[in-house]
Design a protein around this motif. Sequence first.
Motif, short mmCIF file in Angstrom:
data_model
loop_
_atom_site.label_atom_id
_atom_site.label_comp_id
_atom_site.label_asym_id
_atom_site.label_seq_id
_atom_site.Cartn_x
_atom_site.Cartn_y
_atom_site.Cartn_z
N GLY A 39 0.74 -1.23 0.30
CA GLY A 39 -0.03 0.16 0.14
C GLY A 39 0.72 1.28 -0.16
N LEU A 40 2.14 1.47 0.85
CA LEU A 40 2.73 2.48 0.90
C LEU A 40 3.61 2.54 -0.47
N LEU A 44 3.47 5.86 -3.21
CA LEU A 44 4.57 6.61 -3.90
C LEU A 44 4.52 6.53 -5.27
N LEU A 45 4.24 5.39 -6.02
CA LEU A 45 4.02 5.28 -7.35
C LEU A 45 2.93 6.37 -7.63
N GLY A 46 1.86 6.33 -7.01
CA GLY A 46 0.71 7.35 -7.42
C GLY A 46 1.17 8.84 -7.52
N LEU A 47 1.69 9.20 -6.32
CA LEU A 47 2.32 10.38 -6.17
C LEU A 47 3.32 10.84 -7.51
N GLN A 48 4.28 9.95 -7.72
CA GLN A 48 5.22 10.00 -8.81
C GLN A 48 4.56 10.27 -10.29
N MET A 49 3.20 9.43 -10.43
CA MET A 49 2.65 9.68 -11.86
C MET A 49 1.64 10.72 -11.44
N GLY A 50 1.31 11.34 -10.41
CA GLY A 50 0.49 12.47 -10.25
C GLY A 50 0.96 13.83 -10.48
N LEU A 51 2.35 13.77 -10.10
CA LEU A 51 3.27 15.05 -10.17
C LEU A 51 3.73 15.34 -11.42
N GLN A 52 3.33 14.41 -12.41
CA GLN A 52 3.75 14.86 -13.79
C GLN A 52 2.98 15.51 -14.59
N THR A 107 -9.27 -3.94 -7.23
CA THR A 107 -8.05 -3.31 -6.94
C THR A 107 -6.85 -3.63 -8.14
N THR A 108 -6.53 -4.71 -8.57
CA THR A 108 -5.35 -5.02 -9.33
C THR A 108 -5.59 -4.67 -10.73
N SER A 109 -6.90 -4.90 -10.96
CA SER A 109 -7.52 -4.15 -12.44
C SER A 109 -7.07 -2.87 -12.83
N LEU A 110 -7.35 -2.22 -11.84
CA LEU A 110 -7.30 -0.70 -12.04
C LEU A 110 -5.66 -0.34 -12.00
N ILE A 111 -5.02 -0.89 -11.35
CA ILE A 111 -3.53 -0.77 -10.99
C ILE A 111 -2.71 -1.16 -12.24
N TYR A 112 -3.37 -2.12 -12.84
CA TYR A 112 -2.69 -2.61 -14.28
C TYR A 112 -3.26 -1.87 -15.34
N VAL A 113 -4.15 -1.25 -15.52
CA VAL A 113 -4.67 -0.51 -16.66
C VAL A 113 -4.88 1.09 -16.67
N VAL A 114 -4.25 1.65 -15.42
CA VAL A 114 -4.48 3.19 -15.55
C VAL A 114 -3.17 3.75 -15.77
N GLY A 115 -2.11 3.16 -15.87
CA GLY A 115 -0.72 3.65 -16.16
C GLY A 115 -0.33 3.88 -17.76
N ALA A 116 0.43 4.67 -18.14
CA ALA A 116 0.89 5.05 -19.24
C ALA A 116 1.20 4.01 -20.24
N GLY A 197 -4.45 8.88 -13.54
CA GLY A 197 -4.39 7.39 -13.16
C GLY A 197 -3.45 7.68 -11.62
N GLY A 198 -2.49 8.56 -11.69
CA GLY A 198 -1.68 8.69 -10.44
C GLY A 198 -2.73 8.75 -9.18
N VAL A 199 -3.64 9.84 -9.12
CA VAL A 199 -4.51 10.11 -8.17
C VAL A 199 -5.38 8.85 -7.71
N MET A 200 -5.58 8.22 -8.76
CA MET A 200 -6.71 6.82 -8.50
C MET A 200 -5.62 5.83 -7.79
N VAL A 201 -4.28 5.88 -8.42
CA VAL A 201 -3.38 4.80 -7.75
C VAL A 201 -3.15 5.28 -6.21
N VAL A 202 -2.99 6.25 -5.95
CA VAL A 202 -2.91 6.72 -4.52
C VAL A 202 -4.10 6.27 -3.62
N ALA A 203 -5.27 6.70 -4.17
CA ALA A 203 -6.57 6.28 -3.69
C ALA A 203 -6.49 4.57 -3.39
N ILE A 204 -6.13 3.99 -4.26
CA ILE A 204 -5.80 2.44 -4.07
C ILE A 204 -4.96 2.02 -2.88
#
Length: 236
Positions: A39-40, A44-52, A107-116, A197-204
């Motif tokens: 989860g942590l 971190l991954l979501g924050l990295q994505m969101g800040l782009q 949870t895992t479906s969202l993680i695997y599809v929202v990235g670039a 997608g990064g915001v969604m990943v943070v929520a996950i």
Amino acid sequence: MVLTGTLVNGLAIIVAGFIGLMVQNIPEKMKTTVLQAIGLAIILLGLQMGLQTEDFLLVIGCLAVGAVLGEWIGIDSYLNKLGEWIESKLKPAKSGESGKVAQAFVTTSLIYVVGAMAVLGSIDSGLRADHSLLYTKAMLDGLSAIIFASTMGFGVLLSAIPVMLYQGMIALLATYIAAFVPDVLLEQFILEMTAVGGVMVVAIGLNILGLTTIRVANLLPALPVLALVIWILSLF
């Protein structure tokens, strides 16, 4: 073959998920700690994505409109029901197990599809039959699927279905996307899509930690809303 990369990605999740299920019988305390670590890392991954993002107002606006649409449609509820239905068809549900299967699936479906990588890799597969990016994604998804399946269970394997449908559709439509969408517009969409997608990943990640119960799937309409807004802005 256009769909080779997508199929490899889906199979990697399934095979890795089965490997994870083999080591599922780990102590509950250890499972909890591993899930918290995941989860942590996801936050971190979501924050990295969101800040782009280059336009936070655009991200916020699209997420707000997407949330309204998602709640109205009830995407999260439909996905959970789909996960429970698939699980019931594959094996008898144990007491209280179907909910966990559906949660892992969503949870895992969202993680695997929202990235670039999912979008860029699928477009490369469709246009140039270059599957290298999706092969890389398959390796990353597979490694994470082992960990997810060992802690979250069988539902992780089911995430291969939306991954293959989503990426396969993009790969098949890649020629039309390239013909009608200018490169500059596509690059802007992918950049801002990564942020949304990064915001969604943070929520996950927050959901995995048990700090929130955000219905992340109901935020998915933010992605087509984003595409529409960027297209409209490009006209001016």
